[in-house]
Design a protein around this motif. Structure first.
Motif, mmCIF file in Angstrom:
data_model
loop_
_atom_site.group_PDB
_atom_site.id
_atom_site.type_symbol
_atom_site.label_atom_id
_atom_site.label_comp_id
_atom_site.label_asym_id
_atom_site.label_seq_id
_atom_site.Cartn_x
_atom_site.Cartn_y
_atom_site.Cartn_z
ATOM 1 N N PRO A 61 0.790 -1.205 -0.099
ATOM 2 C CA PRO A 61 0.012 -0.101 0.010
ATOM 3 C C PRO A 61 0.935 1.355 -0.142
ATOM 4 N N SER A 62 1.991 1.394 0.619
ATOM 5 C CA SER A 62 2.823 2.459 0.568
ATOM 6 C C SER A 62 2.988 3.286 -0.708
ATOM 7 N N LEU A 99 -10.229 -7.163 1.070
ATOM 8 C CA LEU A 99 -10.821 -5.830 1.527
ATOM 9 C C LEU A 99 -10.030 -4.849 0.935
ATOM 10 N N PHE A 100 -8.804 -5.078 0.452
ATOM 11 C CA PHE A 100 -8.054 -4.133 -0.029
ATOM 12 C C PHE A 100 -8.827 -4.086 -1.645
ATOM 13 N N LEU A 101 -9.085 -5.152 -2.281
ATOM 14 C CA LEU A 101 -9.694 -5.140 -3.481
ATOM 15 C C LEU A 101 -10.847 -4.686 -3.639
ATOM 16 N N GLY A 102 -11.722 -4.449 -2.581
ATOM 17 C CA GLY A 102 -13.120 -4.052 -2.263
ATOM 18 C C GLY A 102 -13.040 -2.471 -1.793
ATOM 19 N N MET A 116 -12.743 1.519 4.651
ATOM 20 C CA MET A 116 -12.430 0.317 4.044
ATOM 21 C C MET A 116 -10.856 -0.010 4.267
ATOM 22 N N LEU A 117 -10.100 1.031 3.850
ATOM 23 C CA LEU A 117 -8.655 1.002 3.755
ATOM 24 C C LEU A 117 -8.080 0.626 5.201
ATOM 25 N N ILE A 118 -8.713 1.160 6.218
ATOM 26 C CA ILE A 118 -8.623 1.161 7.710
ATOM 27 C C ILE A 118 -8.538 -0.402 8.112
ATOM 28 N N ALA A 119 -9.859 -0.819 7.547
ATOM 29 C CA ALA A 119 -10.377 -2.276 7.895
ATOM 30 C C ALA A 119 -9.423 -3.155 7.321
ATOM 31 N N PRO A 155 -4.531 0.224 -11.162
ATOM 32 C CA PRO A 155 -3.251 0.273 -10.124
ATOM 33 C C PRO A 155 -3.611 -0.115 -8.499
ATOM 34 N N LEU A 156 -5.078 0.120 -8.188
ATOM 35 C CA LEU A 156 -5.429 -0.222 -6.795
ATOM 36 C C LEU A 156 -6.028 -1.705 -6.811
ATOM 37 N N ARG A 157 -6.028 -2.430 -8.251
ATOM 38 C CA ARG A 157 -6.469 -3.589 -7.806
ATOM 39 C C ARG A 157 -5.537 -4.996 -8.000
ATOM 40 N N LEU A 158 -4.837 -4.619 -9.347
ATOM 41 C CA LEU A 158 -4.204 -5.599 -9.971
ATOM 42 C C LEU A 158 -2.904 -6.241 -8.969
ATOM 43 N N VAL A 159 -2.126 -5.510 -8.259
ATOM 44 C CA VAL A 159 -1.050 -5.769 -7.372
ATOM 45 C C VAL A 159 -1.777 -6.927 -6.286
ATOM 46 N N TYR A 160 -2.897 -6.492 -5.849
ATOM 47 C CA TYR A 160 -3.823 -7.210 -4.634
ATOM 48 C C TYR A 160 -4.053 -8.430 -5.223
ATOM 49 N N LEU A 161 -4.518 -8.553 -6.411
ATOM 50 C CA LEU A 161 -5.104 -9.782 -7.007
ATOM 51 C C LEU A 161 -3.857 -10.818 -6.971
ATOM 52 N N LEU A 162 -2.793 -10.269 -7.625
ATOM 53 C CA LEU A 162 -1.463 -11.334 -7.641
ATOM 54 C C LEU A 162 -1.247 -11.736 -6.466
ATOM 55 N N LEU A 163 -1.163 -10.954 -5.230
ATOM 56 C CA LEU A 163 -0.835 -11.299 -4.004
ATOM 57 C C LEU A 163 -1.698 -12.352 -3.563
#
Length: 396
Positions: free
Chosen positions: A28-29, A90-93, A99-102, A159-167
């Motif tokens: 996220p940084s 949660l990051f993906l959604g 939501m970011l804090i959750a 940019p706010l979805r793809l990296v989380y999907l790969l993880l």
């Protein structure tokens, strides 16, 4: 049922899991600039998001870290992976700061459990190399996560979805393998009693713990600032606005730390602490100079040198702390050491986030950097004083 992994394969899997969890923590940084642009929040809110992750991690270390000593390593590893997968979902959604804090809240708990159980599991399988693995894998993970996140945010869609999907996919594959981890401890009673928040540093390990404290606080205070406000500072000093600038800064910090640890791993713990303290102080001096006369080259040079101090110093501190630990003490001692590290990681960064709103980013960075330098010099003087006393005792 599939056969358990060999001990070598189990060691590699646990090291890769440390890497994956720490990569997820740094993803996220570099994206905070995009989140801020879309949702419009302040630097203080940014550090609060960061602090929520660390406080959740600390709570997990204080309460859940001993679980694997009672339930066994494998079920706790699987539970940590399940929590991490939930955080990534949660990051993906995420569509708001809430939501970011959750997501960061759940991720902190997952990381706290994972670091303690995996650190203890690695020590079970290879006590000699465990300090090197437990200090290098997190740095490599943070480097990989920051770099992948910034590259995908700059050059790939979503940019706010793809990296989380790969993880998510990587962790699913690791979870399948983790079912085959061999168990290295026997289950024992006292699970509920173990959940009471407490820190346990065995008497035989306290001297090393105290000796490592100043340097450990210095390296993690630097890490906390750089993972929260560092990308914003990097963009201001270098003049670049791409998320790649922050990602490259974090990769330079953690990558040089991991490389330094690998190259200097044969050195004694005291030598590593001395080198780490000196490099951290020198690197922060260069970073401070770059804030007075803005220079991208000077800034990144300082980050690389400070990163070397980060990695080498952390390895030396970890070796010092774990040197006298008995097998039954490893999980609780690792948890106590991580609590110290993550308090240093979060509390100063949170104070810096509040200070930015009153004094500005650069002025806050200058004071913060000077304090990190001071801590590094205290640690350096401490290692030199210890060496001088030992020499005097030998000649006496």
């Amino acid at each position: 049922m599939a056969l358990p992994l060999t001990l070598r394969s189990a060691l590699r899997l646990q090291a890769s899991l440390v890497l994956a969890f720490m990569a997820a923590s740094s993803v996220p940084s570099p994206l905070y600039a995009i989140y801020r642009a879309e949702w419009g929040f302040s630097p203080a809110t940014l550090t609060a998001v960061f602090a929520v992750y660390v406080f959740s991690l600390l709570l997990a270390l204080l309460t859940l870290a001993p679980l694997s000593d009672h339930l066994g390593r494998r079920p706790v590893v699987l539970g940590a992976i399940a929590l991490e997968l939930l955080s990534i979902a949660l990051f993906l959604g995420a569509d708001s700061v809430g939501m970011l804090i959750a997501a960061r809240l759940v991720q902190g708990a997952a990381t706290g459990v994972a670091l303690s159980v995996l650190g203890a599991g690695i020590a079970d399988l290879d006590p000699r190399r465990a300090p090197l693995i437990n200090s290098t894998a997190p740095l490599l993970g943070m480097c990989a996560g920051a770099l992948a996140s910034s590259l995908l945010a700059t050059y790939a869609p979503a940019p706010l979805r793809l990296v989380y999907l790969l993880l998510f996919l990587v962790l699913l594959a690791q979870a399948w393998l983790a079912w085959r981890l061999p168990e290295t401890v026997n289950a024992r009673p006292g699970v509920l009693r173990s959940l009471r928040p407490r820190l346990a540093v065995a008497p035989n390990a306290r001297r090393g713990f105290v000796r490592a404290m100043p340097l450990d606080i210095a390296v993690w205070a630097l890490g906390g600032y750089m993972l929260s406000l560092g990308p914003t500072l990097a963009r201001q000093i270098t003049g670049g606005q791409s998320p790649l600038v922050g990602g490259l800064m974090l990769a330079a910090l953690t990558g040089s730390g991991a490389l330094g640890s690998l190259l200097l791993r044969a050195r004694s713990a005291r030598s590593l602490m001395r080198l780490g303290s000196a490099a951290l102080a020198a690197g922060m001096g260069l970073v401070l100079a770059s804030t007075f006369m803005p220079s991208a080259g000077l800034f990144f040079c300082g980050i690389v040198v400070a990163g070397l101090g980060f990695g080498v110093g952390f390895l030396g501190a970890l070796r010092t702390v774990m040197a006298d630990a008995l097998p039954a003490q490893r999980a609780s001692l690792m948890a106590a050491f991580l609590v110290l590290s993550y308090c240093a990681f979060s509390l100063p960064a949170l104070a810096a986030g509040a200070a930015v709103t009153h004094f500005g980013l650069v002025a806050t960075a200058q004071v913060y950097g000077a304090l990190v330098m001071l801590l590094a010099l205290v640690a350096l003087l401490g290692t030199r004083a210890k060496a001088a006393l030992r020499t005097a005792a030998c000649h006496g």
